[in-house]
Write an enzyme that holds these catalytic residues in place. Sequence first.
Site, mmCIF file in Angstrom:
data_model
loop_
_atom_site.group_PDB
_atom_site.id
_atom_site.type_symbol
_atom_site.label_atom_id
_atom_site.label_comp_id
_atom_site.label_asym_id
_atom_site.label_seq_id
_atom_site.Cartn_x
_atom_site.Cartn_y
_atom_site.Cartn_z
ATOM 1 N N ASP A 43 8.343 8.972 1.957
ATOM 2 C CA ASP A 43 7.657 8.687 2.752
ATOM 3 C C ASP A 43 7.566 7.677 3.471
ATOM 4 O O ASP A 43 7.162 7.521 4.032
ATOM 5 C CB ASP A 43 6.926 10.492 3.227
ATOM 6 C CG ASP A 43 5.592 10.402 2.668
ATOM 7 O OD1 ASP A 43 5.265 9.295 2.505
ATOM 8 O OD2 ASP A 43 5.142 11.374 3.595
ATOM 9 N N HIS A 97 2.769 8.660 0.732
ATOM 10 C CA HIS A 97 2.369 9.339 0.343
ATOM 11 C C HIS A 97 2.545 9.276 -1.343
ATOM 12 O O HIS A 97 3.991 9.403 -1.815
ATOM 13 C CB HIS A 97 2.433 10.769 0.993
ATOM 14 C CG HIS A 97 1.707 11.696 1.752
ATOM 15 N ND1 HIS A 97 2.590 11.614 2.735
ATOM 16 C CD2 HIS A 97 0.440 11.767 2.331
ATOM 17 C CE1 HIS A 97 2.079 11.867 3.718
ATOM 18 N NE2 HIS A 97 0.643 12.378 3.652
ATOM 19 N N SER A 125 -4.787 11.817 4.246
ATOM 20 C CA SER A 125 -4.127 12.353 3.261
ATOM 21 C C SER A 125 -3.937 11.438 1.812
ATOM 22 O O SER A 125 -3.901 12.684 0.802
ATOM 23 C CB SER A 125 -3.212 13.053 2.988
ATOM 24 O OG SER A 125 -2.206 12.094 3.435
#
Length: 224
Positions: A191, A194, A15
């Site tokens: 977090d 990311h 991601s």
Amino acid sequence: MLFGDRERIVFAGDSVTDMDRARPCGEGLFENVGHSYVRVVENLLTVFYPERLIRVTNMGWSGNTSRDLLARFQNDVVALSPDWVSICIGINDVWRQFDTPAMPEYGVQPDEYERNVRAMLDALQGKVKGVFLLTPYYMEPLQADPMRRRMDTYGAVCRRLSEEYNTYFVDLQATFDRFFRYRHSASVAWDRVHPNQVGATLIARAFLEQADFNWNRIPPLPEQ
């Protein structure tokens, strides 16, 4: 600068690389390349080297572990006939060990991680001009933190493989560690994984520094 005219760079990862890139290939018009560090890399290559038509392809896939990336590596990376490949994988290998500890099959242990990355590097032997191996990271400056300590183990695997396969090594954990001497990690990622656009720019800069990018370059005038 390493990348020449009409050459293709394929970015493989999870991601952190994906960031809403288009399917099947994250490249071309509008925001098809997504808004990760890959976008920043493409922006900077275009601005500083406008005379070189460099094809940037984002093949990140959100949620991927090294196991997942290896399973699609032939179709999503090798089959695209890249000149250069960037591999940034391993965060989910570790993260799943902490956010779903009751499901051990979701995480990837260090020995398997090494086998997976090694298999990717083997698949590229003799097929590309060069490979960039980016370390997984955790935006936690406290090295005693359990997840950070575990992530460092995987970064060490990347360093060892990079030396063995003579790849371009990009130590993203060290990149973030230096930045966090001045700013808190919350300014980059809530977090701690990311990155926002500041974090994406940090990754892009670390990548391009390994590519001998000339930050002071003035593009030559085109021939009349």
